[in-house]
Motif scaffolding. Structure first.
Motif, short mmCIF file in Angstrom:
data_model
loop_
_atom_site.label_atom_id
_atom_site.label_comp_id
_atom_site.label_asym_id
_atom_site.label_seq_id
_atom_site.Cartn_x
_atom_site.Cartn_y
_atom_site.Cartn_z
N TYR A 423 0.84 -1.21 0.00
CA TYR A 423 0.00 0.00 0.00
C TYR A 423 0.87 1.25 0.00
N PHE A 424 1.83 1.33 0.92
CA PHE A 424 2.65 2.53 1.03
C PHE A 424 3.64 2.64 -0.13
N GLN A 425 4.08 1.51 -0.67
CA GLN A 425 4.93 1.58 -1.85
C GLN A 425 4.20 2.22 -3.02
N LEU A 427 1.52 4.08 -2.80
CA LEU A 427 1.17 5.46 -2.43
C LEU A 427 2.34 6.40 -2.68
N LEU A 428 3.53 6.00 -2.26
CA LEU A 428 4.70 6.86 -2.43
C LEU A 428 5.14 6.93 -3.89
N LEU A 429 5.13 5.78 -4.58
CA LEU A 429 5.62 5.75 -5.96
C LEU A 429 4.70 6.53 -6.89
N TYR A 430 3.45 6.12 -6.97
CA TYR A 430 2.54 6.77 -7.91
C TYR A 430 2.14 8.16 -7.43
N GLY A 431 2.02 8.33 -6.10
CA GLY A 431 1.73 9.66 -5.58
C GLY A 431 2.85 10.64 -5.91
N THR A 432 4.11 10.19 -5.83
CA THR A 432 5.24 11.05 -6.17
C THR A 432 5.22 11.44 -7.63
N ILE A 433 4.94 10.46 -8.50
CA ILE A 433 4.90 10.76 -9.94
C ILE A 433 3.81 11.79 -10.23
N MET A 434 2.63 11.59 -9.64
CA MET A 434 1.53 12.54 -9.87
C MET A 434 1.87 13.92 -9.32
N ILE A 470 -1.71 11.83 -14.62
CA ILE A 470 -2.47 11.33 -13.46
C ILE A 470 -3.37 10.18 -13.88
N ALA A 471 -4.04 10.32 -15.02
CA ALA A 471 -4.93 9.24 -15.48
C ALA A 471 -4.14 7.97 -15.79
N LEU A 472 -2.93 8.13 -16.30
CA LEU A 472 -2.11 6.97 -16.65
C LEU A 472 -1.75 6.14 -15.43
N PHE A 473 -1.50 6.81 -14.29
CA PHE A 473 -1.06 6.10 -13.09
C PHE A 473 -2.16 5.96 -12.04
N LEU A 474 -3.37 6.41 -12.38
CA LEU A 474 -4.47 6.31 -11.42
C LEU A 474 -4.91 4.87 -11.22
N ARG A 475 -4.98 4.10 -12.30
CA ARG A 475 -5.44 2.71 -12.21
C ARG A 475 -4.54 1.86 -11.33
N PRO A 476 -3.21 1.87 -11.53
CA PRO A 476 -2.38 1.05 -10.63
C PRO A 476 -2.37 1.55 -9.20
N MET A 477 -2.53 2.87 -9.00
CA MET A 477 -2.54 3.37 -7.63
C MET A 477 -3.80 2.93 -6.89
N LEU A 478 -4.91 2.81 -7.60
CA LEU A 478 -6.17 2.41 -6.98
C LEU A 478 -6.48 0.93 -7.20
N ARG A 496 -12.03 -5.10 7.29
CA ARG A 496 -12.54 -4.26 6.20
C ARG A 496 -12.59 -2.77 6.54
N PRO A 497 -13.02 -2.33 7.73
CA PRO A 497 -13.05 -0.88 8.00
C PRO A 497 -11.69 -0.19 7.86
N PRO A 498 -10.59 -0.73 8.46
CA PRO A 498 -9.31 -0.04 8.25
C PRO A 498 -8.85 -0.07 6.80
N MET A 499 -9.19 -1.13 6.07
CA MET A 499 -8.80 -1.19 4.67
C MET A 499 -9.54 -0.13 3.86
N VAL A 500 -10.83 0.04 4.16
CA VAL A 500 -11.61 1.08 3.47
C VAL A 500 -11.06 2.46 3.80
N LEU A 501 -10.66 2.66 5.07
CA LEU A 501 -10.10 3.95 5.47
C LEU A 501 -8.82 4.26 4.69
N LEU A 502 -7.95 3.27 4.53
CA LEU A 502 -6.70 3.48 3.80
C LEU A 502 -6.98 3.76 2.32
N ILE A 503 -8.00 3.13 1.78
CA ILE A 503 -8.38 3.42 0.39
C ILE A 503 -8.85 4.86 0.27
N CYS A 504 -9.61 5.34 1.25
CA CYS A 504 -10.10 6.72 1.23
C CYS A 504 -8.94 7.71 1.30
#
Length: 757
Positions: A423-425, A427-434, A470-478, A496-504
């Motif tokens: 998750y954090f990999q 988040l950091l990788l694709y979030g950094t690119i965006m 952003i659109a190019l890397f949105l799919r792998p990030m989500l 499930r609740p903490p997983m949904v929170l991290l997705i949000c």
């Protein structure tokens, strides 16, 4: 004929260096110390001999030497090698370098040095000498012992951390008067640019080299590799990094390619030449009067360096699970101050933030630690026995229990740990690119475009480019429906609740990045456009074009990242039948009360949810090979399902069925399936020659399944295997596709190819 002073300087410097190095080799002393002595002999501080006249040019050549040295250090640092050094080397390097740096800083402030001088002193003391330690191991005949391999792994990590220490020191030097928050933001942005820069290098450089290497000879390779080295050094300087970091990254990018050894060999002579000039320039800065004046500081610095490295290196080894004896031997081995310290000293002087008198001080301390290193290594065993005889038994027992438990502990990471790391990999990788795309678009692209068009169109074009990235890397990030996510989701509803929170959290981050360009270029009053742009990006990211483009980029990137490993395996083992071992197959009977009875296979979406495929159904005496998505599941059917082991286990949990005692590999299944070939599945590797009707099309558009009645289980692209590929992945010329179907259907499909493996 007039002989330029530079030619005369180089002639005398190199002759003296050659003679002194021969003497040092005869005396079994480090040759580097010989070069430093030769530099001192030809310096103005030694008036009894020839003195260098054009010191400014020699200094420039030494700076070039630093760049080339860092380039060659980078050639030793491919990412797979870093992963192979192990946790012991990483932990020891971090504990030792941070501890020694802190001790050096405190000592510097105690003796009245300024803050920046103290910081540079700590940094110089924290790094050990790879050359001296390796030579000492060879001379003492201990190179094959366990602790020596741990020490060499630690030195690898130290050199890597040393490069990034230089980046931080450069930033501190340039921004001494800025606030801490602004400095952290600057370093954060530099880190983001660095990540994107590395990704682009890995994506472009190996592909570029593979296309041109057949046209190049040794001379051209030297020109190209050093040209890229200096170009990346220049780009690094423009982005706010040091030129040394750019050179190091250039070398590390070459290190991941299959041409790394060729580049290293072809440029080694130039590296040796400029390295000698660098160490000669180090000796030229050694002022005996400064050493005489600062002797009361030099000796304590050498002692502090030895003791601090012994304590913190040993502590790092113990914390990583090594025994007391291994830890002490490693700590004593890491005593000598490294040649990297000279580079850091040169950086401090060139930036004007470190007093020049510290240069001969650190060189003198380095010489002392170098000369005493063999003695320390020899005495490490006796010191270990001394500690064992004087430490309390309780302490020794606890250390033994801790090291044993750490070494015997199986490296089983819980599913939550695995998923959080992924998750954090992402988040950091694709979030950094965006983020870099957004910042670069706003502050670089938009101002440049304003010179060509009016402000509104500059903003529109810049936003368009930003949102395409952003659109190019949105799919792998989500992308959340991987095997570990599915297993956690199915294991417990409490997950499930903490997983949904991290997705949000990911969704919120994406929304902020999307909002930033609109707010900056169109103002707050038009921020309502944010919703429209966000919806457009979400829709665009799900299109076949964007999905296919990303998969092509990802496959090429992973292939380039693993190029060296792939090349080595192909040379050692030739073409490998990797698919037969990486794919597993199991079968089970559908129970009478199964909730999915009567549903079509397409409705079940097992491929999307669990990454498995139903390849065969036995219904009474009838066998249905590669059933269509419209096929309904009936009670009593025997389903044959393929996927990797993790995916198969996830399906067991989802269907609440007991897994079989033995899940067979695809190879084992093929060897034991029904003897009648009419109802048996076959698997074949086919080399795509480019003339096939499906070449250049995505898997979902090839009609291989619908018309050819075969299923693609894997694709090998330039040696890189993709198991259970995404249906959007495009088949290209020279790919190897692994297809499954009946013998007749697989044979007909292979007939389209000129070459069948």
């Amino acid at each position: 004929m007039h002989i330029p002073s530079l030619v005369m300087d180089l002639a005398m410097m190199l002759i003296v260096a050659g003679i002194v190095s021969i003497i040092f080799r005869k005396l079994n002393l480090p040759v580097i110390l010989g070069y430093i002595l030769a530099g001192f002999i030809t310096s103005p501080y030694f008036p009894l001999f020839f003195n260098v006249e054009d010191q400014e040019t020699i200094s420039t050549l030494s700076e070039l030497g630093v760049i080339i040295i860092l380039f060659h250090i980078g050639l030793e640092f491919d990412f797979h090698k870093l992963l192979s050094v192990g946790s012991t080397a990483i932990v020891t390097a971090i504990v030792k370098m941070s501890g020694v740096l802190a001790v050096g800083y405190c000592f510097g402030t105690m003796i009245g040095l300024s803050r920046m001088n103290s910081v540079f002193l700590g940094a110089m003391l924290s790094i050990s000498s790879t050359v001296v330690i390796r030579k000492a191991f060879d001379e003492l005949g201990v190179a094959g012992e366990k602790y020596t391999s741990l020490v060499m792994g630690t030195l690898i990590m130290e050199d890597l951390f040393g490069v990034f220490i230089m980046v931080i020191l450069s930033s501190l030097a340039v921004r001494q008067n800025t606030g801490g928050t602004e400095l952290m933001i600057h370093l954060g942005l530099m880190g983001c640019y660095l990540v994107v820069w590395l990704l682009l290098g890995i994506f472009l450089l190996p592909t570029f080299l593979n296309k041109i290497m057949t046209l190049m000879n040794r001379e051209m390779l030297v020109v190209l590799s050093l040209g890229i080295c200096f170009c990346m050094a220049l780009i690094a300087r423009r982005l706010g990094f040091s030129v040394e970091l750019g050179a190091f990254l250039a070398g590390s990018l070459f290190a991941g390619t299959k041409h790394a050894e060729e580049v290293e060999e072809s440029t080694s002579a130039i590296k040796d030449m400029f390295s000698v000039i660098f160490f000669l320039s180090v000796g030229m800065l050694v002022d005996p009067s400064v050493i005489a004046e600062q002797w009361t500081s030099i000796l304590p610095i050498a002692i502090i360096a030895i003791l601090a490295k012994l304590i913190f290196a040993s502590l790092g080894m113990v914390l990583s699970g090594q025994s007391l004896g291994t830890a002490i031997r490693s700590g004593f081995s890491l005593a000598p101050i490294g040649e990297f310290s000279y580079i850091i000293a040169s950086l401090g002087i060139s930036l004007g933030v470190m007093d020049s008198y510290l240069y001969p001080v650190i060189v003198a301390a380095s010489v002392l630690t170098t000369l005493i290193t063999p003695v320390l290594i020899r005495s490490s065993g006796r010191f270990t026995e001394f500690l064992r005889g004087h430490l309390p038994e309780k302490v020794l027992d606890k250390m033994t229990q801790y090291s044993s438990s750490e070494q015997d502990k199986e490296e089983k990471i819980p599913d939550w740990g695995v998923w959080l790391r992924q998750y954090f990999q992402s988040l950091l990788l694709y979030g950094t690119i965006m983020l870099v795309a957004a910042v670069a678009g706003v502050h670089l692209a938009a101002p440049a475009l304003e010179n060509l068009t009016n402000g509104i169109w500059a903003g529109v074009i810049s936003c368009g480019g930003i949102y395409m990235v952003i659109a190019l890397f949105l799919r792998p990030m989500l992308k959340f429906h991987d095997k570990v996510f599915t297993r956690l989701w199915l294991d417990s509803k409490a997950n499930r609740p903490p997983m949904v929170l991290l997705i949000c959290i990911k969704v919120i981050l994406i929304s902020v990045i999307v909002f930033y360009p609109i707010h900056q270029m169109f103002g707050a009053h038009r921020s309502i456009l944010f919703i429209a742009f966000l919806v457009a990006i979400l829709v665009l990211s799900k299109t076949d074009f964007i999905t296919t483009s990303y998969l092509e980029m990802e496959t090429r990137f992973l292939r380039n990242l693993n190029e060296k490993t792939i090349h080595r395996l192909q040379q050692e083992n030739g073409q490998q039948e990797w698919l037969n071992e990486d794919i597993n197959i199991f079968s089970y009977y559908v129970p009478e009360d199964a909730p999915y009875i009567g549903k079509q296979l397409s409705e079940l979406e097992w491929g999307r949810r669990y990454d498995v495929l139903v390849v065969k159904i036995r219904r009474g005496e009838r066998s249905i090979l590669l059933p269509q998505g419209s096929m309904e599941v009936q009670a009593g059917d025997k389903l044959y399902v393929v996927g990797n082991l993790a995916a198969v286990c996830n399906l067991h949990k989802a269907l609440d069925i007991n897994p079989p005692r033995r899940i067979r590999t695809l190879r084992a299944f093929m060897e034991t399936d029904y003897p009648d070939t009419e109802n048996a599945l076959a698997c074949l590797a086919i080399q795509v020659t480019g003339c096939e009707p499906y070449c250049g099309q995505s898997i979902m558009n090839t009609q291989i399944l619908n018309k050819g009645h075969c299923m693609i289980l894997g694709i090998q692209k330039n040696g890189y295997p993709v198991v259970m590929p995404d249906p959007h992945l495009t088949i290209r010329k020279d790919d190897v596709i692994w297809v499954m179907g009946s013998n007749n259907n697989v044979g007909r499909l292979a007939a389209f190819s000129v070459c069948s493996l």
